[in-house]
Design a protein around this motif. Structure first.
Motif, PDB file in Angstrom:
ATOM      1  N   SER C 148       1.089  -0.876   0.371  1.00  0.00           N
ATOM      2  CA  SER C 148      -0.458   0.342  -0.109  1.00  0.00           C
ATOM      3  C   SER C 148       1.149   1.336  -0.040  1.00  0.00           C
ATOM      4  O   SER C 148       0.237   2.394   0.019  1.00  0.00           O
ATOM      5  CB  SER C 148      -1.318   0.350   1.319  1.00  0.00           C
ATOM      6  OG  SER C 148      -1.404  -1.224   1.328  1.00  0.00           O
ATOM      7  N   THR C 149       1.832   1.358   0.197  1.00  0.00           N
ATOM      8  CA  THR C 149       2.925   2.205  -0.184  1.00  0.00           C
ATOM      9  C   THR C 149       2.707   2.792  -1.413  1.00  0.00           C
ATOM     10  O   THR C 149       2.833   4.069  -1.058  1.00  0.00           O
ATOM     11  CB  THR C 149       4.363   1.690  -0.122  1.00  0.00           C
ATOM     12  OG1 THR C 149       4.054   1.174   0.840  1.00  0.00           O
ATOM     13  CG2 THR C 149       5.436   2.948   0.511  1.00  0.00           C
ATOM     14  N   GLU C 150       2.358   2.306  -2.177  1.00  0.00           N
ATOM     15  CA  GLU C 150       1.854   2.302  -3.660  1.00  0.00           C
ATOM     16  C   GLU C 150       0.537   3.571  -3.615  1.00  0.00           C
ATOM     17  O   GLU C 150       0.533   4.936  -4.363  1.00  0.00           O
ATOM     18  CB  GLU C 150       2.083   1.207  -4.562  1.00  0.00           C
ATOM     19  CG  GLU C 150       1.717   2.165  -6.227  1.00  0.00           C
ATOM     20  CD  GLU C 150       1.741   0.719  -7.238  1.00  0.00           C
ATOM     21  OE1 GLU C 150       2.048   0.273  -6.707  1.00  0.00           O
ATOM     22  OE2 GLU C 150       1.938   1.009  -8.253  1.00  0.00           O
ATOM     23  N   ILE C 151      -0.076   2.935  -2.802  1.00  0.00           N
ATOM     24  CA  ILE C 151      -1.531   3.971  -2.727  1.00  0.00           C
ATOM     25  C   ILE C 151      -0.572   5.648  -2.388  1.00  0.00           C
ATOM     26  O   ILE C 151      -0.869   6.542  -2.928  1.00  0.00           O
ATOM     27  CB  ILE C 151      -2.334   3.500  -1.606  1.00  0.00           C
ATOM     28  CG1 ILE C 151      -2.826   2.663  -3.008  1.00  0.00           C
ATOM     29  CG2 ILE C 151      -3.420   4.518  -1.557  1.00  0.00           C
ATOM     30  CD1 ILE C 151      -4.226   1.485  -2.236  1.00  0.00           C
ATOM     31  N   PHE C 152       0.530   5.667  -1.191  1.00  0.00           N
ATOM     32  CA  PHE C 152       1.026   6.473  -0.616  1.00  0.00           C
ATOM     33  C   PHE C 152       1.490   7.941  -1.673  1.00  0.00           C
ATOM     34  O   PHE C 152       1.749   8.902  -1.916  1.00  0.00           O
ATOM     35  CB  PHE C 152       1.631   6.588   1.131  1.00  0.00           C
ATOM     36  CG  PHE C 152       2.465   7.655   0.906  1.00  0.00           C
ATOM     37  CD1 PHE C 152       1.447   8.209   1.704  1.00  0.00           C
ATOM     38  CD2 PHE C 152       3.374   7.640   0.543  1.00  0.00           C
ATOM     39  CE1 PHE C 152       2.815   9.750   1.839  1.00  0.00           C
ATOM     40  CE2 PHE C 152       4.592   9.000   0.943  1.00  0.00           C
ATOM     41  CZ  PHE C 152       3.756   9.780   2.243  1.00  0.00           C
ATOM     42  N   PHE C 153       2.357   6.940  -2.432  1.00  0.00           N
ATOM     43  CA  PHE C 153       2.958   7.679  -2.992  1.00  0.00           C
ATOM     44  C   PHE C 153       1.645   8.359  -4.792  1.00  0.00           C
ATOM     45  O   PHE C 153       1.580   9.080  -4.670  1.00  0.00           O
ATOM     46  CB  PHE C 153       4.222   6.890  -4.184  1.00  0.00           C
ATOM     47  CG  PHE C 153       5.260   7.269  -3.674  1.00  0.00           C
ATOM     48  CD1 PHE C 153       6.438   8.600  -3.428  1.00  0.00           C
ATOM     49  CD2 PHE C 153       5.826   6.285  -2.446  1.00  0.00           C
ATOM     50  CE1 PHE C 153       6.932   8.083  -2.371  1.00  0.00           C
ATOM     51  CE2 PHE C 153       6.680   6.503  -1.559  1.00  0.00           C
ATOM     52  CZ  PHE C 153       7.894   7.448  -1.515  1.00  0.00           C
ATOM     53  N   ALA C 154       1.489   7.370  -5.160  1.00  0.00           N
ATOM     54  CA  ALA C 154      -0.014   7.839  -5.824  1.00  0.00           C
ATOM     55  C   ALA C 154      -0.567   9.365  -5.742  1.00  0.00           C
ATOM     56  O   ALA C 154      -0.555   9.879  -5.725  1.00  0.00           O
ATOM     57  CB  ALA C 154      -1.237   6.712  -6.231  1.00  0.00           C
ATOM     58  N   LEU C 155      -0.820   9.386  -3.634  1.00  0.00           N
ATOM     59  CA  LEU C 155      -2.045  10.025  -3.366  1.00  0.00           C
ATOM     60  C   LEU C 155      -0.484  11.401  -3.259  1.00  0.00           C
ATOM     61  O   LEU C 155      -0.923  12.972  -3.372  1.00  0.00           O
ATOM     62  CB  LEU C 155      -1.919  10.294  -1.972  1.00  0.00           C
ATOM     63  CG  LEU C 155      -3.689   9.279  -1.765  1.00  0.00           C
ATOM     64  CD1 LEU C 155      -3.964   8.655  -0.632  1.00  0.00           C
ATOM     65  CD2 LEU C 155      -4.274  10.479  -2.413  1.00  0.00           C
TER      66      LEU C 155
END
Lengths: 555, 153, 229
Positions: C148-155
């Protein structure tokens, strides 16, 4: 009061100068900043999208005549009902009353020369045009199959229809809503004529103020939601990708935070129109004016906090669902305040059965049915049984057609003489109202039963035992279609041949009826000064012969 | 009318409060950065300090740079109303997420919710068959099998 | 009335007084900003939602960002807000087009520095395989919900990107304003009587600043970092 025309029964002359002939040529229309002309631009474009949406509705009903899927493939059917909803909701219902009647009558009712930001008003129409053209383009290329709700991850990951195009269209169209909302709020705050205090405002204005509040605070959340979906589709960012822990329920929260209040964008202006029509044709002030005014604001504010009732069957927590269920029932209170107060206004009123009044009476019944079934659906336990069945479909059509569209059509008939200076009265308007009422109930009441028996929505096939009710529904849709088609003819006919209306054909109170019909470019000859409360109707003796004339010539 | 208007504006504006405001904002920014990067007060405090300072800074910009301190009440409502409204949305959203079964952060909420959700799965055999019969023969078999798998856990 | 002397062209036909015109246009601007709050608020809501669900992944993500660069960039953006205040002040007090232009140039300058720094920050993300949907590899593997770190970077990219887009739009408007000032266009004569446009634009620029004031702690600070240098 600049000019009063009460009591003149003599033949009216069509005014020589008015906003329609103040300038000529296509440029004077496409580059106009006059709120009245922008209303007409909107009126034409909104009608086109209503017709397109209506055609899709017809296709749906045609498919559902038989239990088998003989007209469409399942995927085609998905596209048909999606495009029906997209066209009707985003490009017809949301702009319908605010952008047409609201645009035309807010400045007239508060005694202003124009809305606060006329250029922004025109920009709003162009935004609408751009957004709707993109949606049309997507429609011709094959449409979208996700349902109008664009639920993720279907819309972001799996659907390969024109989701992005329609999403951009809705995004751009959102600006048109925001511009309209900002414009109306600034207009109502700052452009009122001397003496027009907040509690002398017609209820139409209160309703539009509440609507604008939703437009300004709600629409941007839809915009960002669409943007997140767009970024995900374009760059594969993964906001809603379950593989990364993306949360589809977040999308539903964001989406319904706008789209539930959007229902109130559709119904509130309609309620405003109802107040005007009912007061005019009962010759009484609206019973409990303050309550009706504040109930508009109450609906707008509480209505913002109930979106979670669309998520009862998603993985929303049961505690949140309980709160949302409670708040949903709370919205019924201001809505009921309105209905009861309209009822009390009718009591011992001097009722004139004109076409707008037919729509108003129809609205009262249909909105009550729609609202009460809404309370049923808001009940946590019952919704689990009826979620995604035709009961829901019937419920929101009672609100959106029986409520919002009846308000729009009633308002259009009511204000037509003011907008164009000629009346559309007589047999055909009455017949059309009757056909729409009968056709509507025949179409959608069987759907309540279908839904309660368990027929799910969004399927193109169904078990055979549902066929009778479905055939009834389709028959009703046919009657409804005839009812919708009639006004196109008699209203266009009335533009040239209709009886010349004069400034105040209905004998109504309010500033908008004191200027000529159609109004001059700057609305009033001189700045009106308001000295009375709204809906002040004098006893018939004082008013002379002018008042019953409306009732006579209507029937 | 417009003469008054000019007078108001004439002795209204001085750059001085804005310079002080800029310095205050610099100070607060340094503080929040220093506290987060070096001081470290532990789990809830760091976040609360960072958010508190952010809210203070935003309020300073709104009140002084954007002249809201001297503005009408209506403008004040507009300026802060949006923030209030989105905060309400956050509150509902977080309220939902925290009370969902299976949310990692608040295990304490799980048991009672889980019981309610899982209960029907254990009785899945009976329920599945009844439902299947009600709908028709062909579907009934499928339903039964699905629930059979569920029960096997 | 002396309002006649101010030149008829500036009072639009549908207003009665200058006061009314000014108040209306500012009310409109504030309503637009309330709308913008809700717009960015939706993105922040997504952040709040996922941070509540995956706190470890978000801490891991924000530790990949350079706190010191974020801090210095915040100062730069605050400076741009101050130069904007200067431009508005110059217009309100009839200090002449040169001082207004100075304020606008200063704002563009600091805004430009901010964006250039942002450009290098983005570049570092590409180099470190932190771009979601393109070359993402979770920086820390042994935590719950590492993916879910990818979602952080998407945000991160989504929100800072939208913020940068707002800045670029603002800088475009400032370029038009400067063009008007230099060529002496009639709509760009801003003084004590007529400065609504400069002041209204200033509100927009300050709003963009406020968005960053919240983005900085949300993206860079929350999650107790080790010092980055």
């Amino acid at each position: 009061m600049s000019q009063t025309t009460h009591g003149t029964t003599a033949e009216h002359e069509f005014p020589k100068e008015h906003y329609l002939n103040a300038a000529h040529g296509w440029k004077s229309w496409l580059l106009t900043t006059d709120h009245k002309r922008i209303c007409i631009l909107y009126l034409i474009s909104v009608s086109v999208f209503f017709a397109i949406g209506g055609m899709y509705a017809g296709m749906i009903r045609l498919e559902l005549v038989t239990p088998e899927g003989d007209l469409f493939q399942p995927d085609t059917y998905n596209r048909v009902f999606t495009m029906h909803a997209v066209m009707m909701i985003f490009f017809f219902l949301i702009p319908s009353i605010p952008a047409t009647l609201g645009n035309f009558f807010i400045p007239l009712m508060i005694g202003a020369k124009d809305v606060a930001f006329p250029k922004l008003n025109l920009a709003s129409w162009y935004m609408y045009l751009m957004g709707s053209s993109l949606a049309l383009f997507a429609l011709f290329k094959g449409g979208v199959d996700t349902g109008w709700t664009f639920y993720t991850p279907f819309s972001t990951t799996y659907s390969n229809s024109y989701v992005s195009t329609v999403a951009v269209g809705i995004f751009i169209n959102g600006f048109s809503s925001i511009f309209t909302g900002v414009n109306f709020m600034a207009t109502i705050h700052r452009m009122r004529a001397p003496g027009m205090t907040w509690f002398r405002l017609p209820l139409f204005i209160w309703a539009h103020y509440a609507t604008s509040l939703i437009m300004v605070l709600g629409t941007p959340v839809l915009a960002i939601t669409i943007l997140l979906v767009g970024m995900e589709r374009l760059f594969k960012f993964g906001f809603f990708d379950p593989a990364l822990g993306g949360d589809p329920v977040l999308f539903q929260h964001l989406f319904w935070f706008y789209s539930h209040p959007a229902v109130y964008i559709m119904i509130l202006p309609s309620m405003g129109v109802m107040s005007e029509i009912i007061a005019t044709f009962t010759r009484k002030p609206i019973f409990g004016y303050h309550f009706v005014a504040f109930s508009s604001m109450g609906i707008a504010i509480i209505g913002f906090l109930v979106w979670g009732h669309h998520l009862f069957l998603s993985s929303q927590s049961v505690y949140a669902s309980l709160v949302f269920s409670f708040l949903t029932m709370l919205v019924a209170v201001p809505s009921a305040v309105k209905v009861f107060n309209w009822g009390a206004t009718l009591y011992r009123g001097s009722i004139a059965y004109t076409t707008p009044m037919f729509y108003a009476l129809g609205f009262l019944g249909l909105f009550t049915i729609g609202g009460l079934t809404g309370v049923m659906l808001g009940t946590l336990g019952l919704d689990i049984h009826m979620h995604d069945t035709y009961f829901v479909v019937a419920h929101f059509h009672y609100i959106m057609v029986g409520g919002a569209l009846f308000g729009y059509l009633g308002g259009l008939h009511f204000y037509w003489p003011k907008m164009f200076g000629r009346s559309a009265r007589g047999f055909f308007p009455h017949l059309s109202a009757l056909l729409i009422f009968v056709g509507f109930n025949l179409t959608f009441f069987p759907q309540f039963i279908l839904g309660y028996l368990g027929m799910p929505r969004r399927y193109h096939v169904y078990p055979e035992e549902f066929q009778v009710l479905n055939v009834m529904s389709t028959a009703g849709a046919t009657v409804l279609a005839i009812g919708y088609a009639l006004p196109v003819f008699y209203m266009i006919w009335s533009l040239k041949r209709g009886e010349i209306a004069g400034p105040n054909p209905w004998g109504a109170s309010g500033l908008e009826w004191q200027t000529q019909s159609p109004p001059i470019l700057h609305n009033f000859e001189s700045m009106p000064v308001v000295t009375e409360d709204p809906y002040t109707y004098h006893p018939p003796a004082q008013e002379g012969a002018g008042q019953p004339a409306a009732a006579h010539s209507a029937s | 009318m417009s003469d008054n208007h000019h007078d108001d504006e004439h002795h209204e504006h001085s750059l001085k409060p804005h310079i002080f405001n800029l310095l205050a904002l610099f100070g607060l920014t340094t503080l929040t950065w220093f506290s987060a990067a070096y001081l470290k007060f532990g789990e809830p405090w760091d976040n609360l300090i960072a958010l508190g300072i952010a809210i203070t800074k935003a309020s300073l910009v709104i009140l002084i740079f954007m002249h809201v301190k001297e503005a009408t009440r209506l403008v004040k409502v507009c300026a802060f109303g949006g923030f209030f409204w989105i905060f309400l949305f956050f509150a509902y959203l977080v309220g939902d997420v925290l009370t969902r079964p299976g949310t990692t952060t608040y295990e304490g909420w799980q048991p009672d919710v889980r019981k309610a959700v899982e209960a029907p799965i254990h009785h899945g055999h009976g329920g599945g068959h009844e439902g299947g019969h009600g709908h028709g023969e062909g579907h009934g078999a499928g339903h039964g099998e699905d629930h059979g798998h569920g029960g096997g856990h | 009335m002396s309002s006649q002397a101010l030149g008829e062209s500036k009072l639009h036909h549908h207003f009665e007084t200058y006061e009314q015109q000014k108040e209306t246009s500012f009310l409109g601007m504030w309503l637009f900003l309330a709308q913008e709050v809700m717009f960015f608020g939706g993105a922040f809501a997504a952040y709040v939602n996922y941070r509540t669900l995956y706190p470890e992944a978000f801490v891991a993500g924000s530790q990949q960002l350079d706190t010191t660069i974020g801090f210095l960039n915040t100062l730069v953006l605050l400076c741009s807000s101050f130069t904007m205040v200067y431009a508005v002040w110059a217009a309100q007090n009839s200090k002449g087009p040169k001082k207004i232009a100075l304020g606008l140039y200063g704002t563009i300058f600091f805004g430009g520095i901010f964006l250039i720094v942002k450009y290098f920050e983005y570049g570092a993300k590409f180099a470190h395989h932190l771009v979601p949907g393109y070359n993402f590899i979770p920086p820390v593997q042994d935590i719950p919900h590492a993916e879910s770190t990818e979602i952080f970077f998407a945000l991160y990219f989504g929100m800072t990107g939208l913020h940068a887009l707002h800045m670029i739009v603002g800088m475009g408007i400032m370029a038009v304003m400067l063009f008007g000032l230099h060529t002496g266009k009639s709509w760009a004569i801003w003084d004590r009587k007529n400065h609504n446009f400069v002041e209204g634009f200033g509100l927009y620029w300050h709003f963009v600043d406020i968005v960053w004031i919240f983005l900085f702690p949300f993206l860079y600070l929350l999650g107790a970092h080790p010092p980055s240098f």
